[in-house]
Design a protein around this motif. Sequence first.
Motif, short mmCIF file in Angstrom:
data_model
loop_
_atom_site.label_atom_id
_atom_site.label_comp_id
_atom_site.label_asym_id
_atom_site.label_seq_id
_atom_site.Cartn_x
_atom_site.Cartn_y
_atom_site.Cartn_z
N ASP A 85 0.71 -1.15 0.05
CA ASP A 85 -0.14 0.08 -0.07
C ASP A 85 0.96 1.31 0.09
N ALA A 136 -7.28 7.27 3.63
CA ALA A 136 -7.78 5.95 2.56
C ALA A 136 -7.24 4.71 3.34
N PRO A 137 -6.00 4.50 4.05
CA PRO A 137 -5.60 3.29 4.53
C PRO A 137 -6.36 2.98 5.71
N ARG A 140 -9.80 1.71 5.04
CA ARG A 140 -9.72 0.41 4.55
C ARG A 140 -9.56 -0.48 5.71
N THR A 143 -12.81 -1.02 7.52
CA THR A 143 -13.69 -2.04 6.77
C THR A 143 -13.22 -3.53 6.56
N ALA A 144 -12.15 -3.75 6.91
CA ALA A 144 -11.49 -5.13 6.79
C ALA A 144 -12.22 -6.14 7.33
N TRP A 151 0.10 -2.80 9.89
CA TRP A 151 0.77 -2.10 8.92
C TRP A 151 2.29 -1.82 9.24
#
Length: 191
Positions: A85, A136-137, A140, A143-144, A151
């Motif tokens: 990412d 954004a990450p 994500r 909602t994973a 990370w």
Amino acid sequence: MPPFHVRHLHLVRHGQSTWNVEGRLQGQTAHPELTDLGRAQAQSAADLLAERVTGTVAVVSSDLVRARQTADVIARTLGVRVVDDPDLREQSVGDLEGLLTSALEATPDTDDGRHVSEVKWGGGESLEDVHRRLAAPIARALTASHDHVVWVTHGITACVALARLAGRSHRDVEWDPIVNGAVVSTSLSRP
């Protein structure tokens, strides 16, 4: 009120790189690799995560070599694959990258009203840019479908991420040093 699903986010700063040893600004320079100590730090982080992680896990990494090499060790230990990412990259410091930190000179405060976190050092990114990039990450991760998201990232990026996760702005980042190979765990919850 609907039940909350708690996800755990583990931020890992990459292991020591060759440029950490040399005292060079790395930013988004891709090629500095891990040292032997850096590989040992990656394994220590992996071992710690193996103790903390129960249930499903995703390992998401900055695509810069030092982070990816750290993530590969962690993913191998946890038995999963790494997802790259670029949003997890370190702050770009433009033409300052590769310079020795000992050769840098203090610059005067901005006189145009900008906060220091809004300055694009070396023509790269400001901390405000990094703060915005991390939206954004974080979305994500929220909602994973995994119970744990790891990370593998960088020192400044991790500090900015922790500020954003706590609801603080780019002007209110806490600068407690996150050492190479450190794991900082936090919980994320959403309905």
